[in-house]
Design a protein around this motif. Sequence first.
Motif: not given
Length: 180
Positions: A81-87
């Motif tokens: 979703a928008p604003g997903l934390a970095p992997l």
Amino acid sequence: GMVGLDAKPVQVDGSASLRPIDGDGSPAEAPIGPAGLHFAAVYPGRYRLQVWVNSGFVRRHYLDSVWLGERDITTDEFEVAPGLAPLRVRLKSGGGRVSGTVHDRDGGIVVLVPKDERQRLPAFVATAFFQGSLFQVENVRPGDYYAVAVKGTFNHRWMSDSVHGARLLSGARTVQVGDT
């Protein structure tokens, strides 16, 4: 996302794919480059990340885990979703070593398949070519495995086919791999 080896940033040859859980649509693919991972366009939805890192014929490292923020998503699905934390892809060196003798074979491929069915992905299946009857597989991710020797070729995708996977593992031995 970022890729690290033994808790330090690293540039490796490989790729990652976001596979839709519902099976609709094509996976989103991304090469692992100098800046890590970057998927150009991904639709919101539930995905599972698969990482492939080329270690060549000499296994220098193994995939330890994949993190999304503070959550380990190594074998789990997650919501994009928008604003997903970095992997964060964590590779490690210093994995276990499996060596032995293959009876009734003069060369081939030794395949170590995780007992945990969720880990039967290319990133977790360890292989090594051998000549004669002796084999050794380096830098294996700690865990429980089935070990089998095959003559000819081995395709990692066979493990996703339950019939072929069961046939391959029917004569397998079990091994437990720890840290070195």
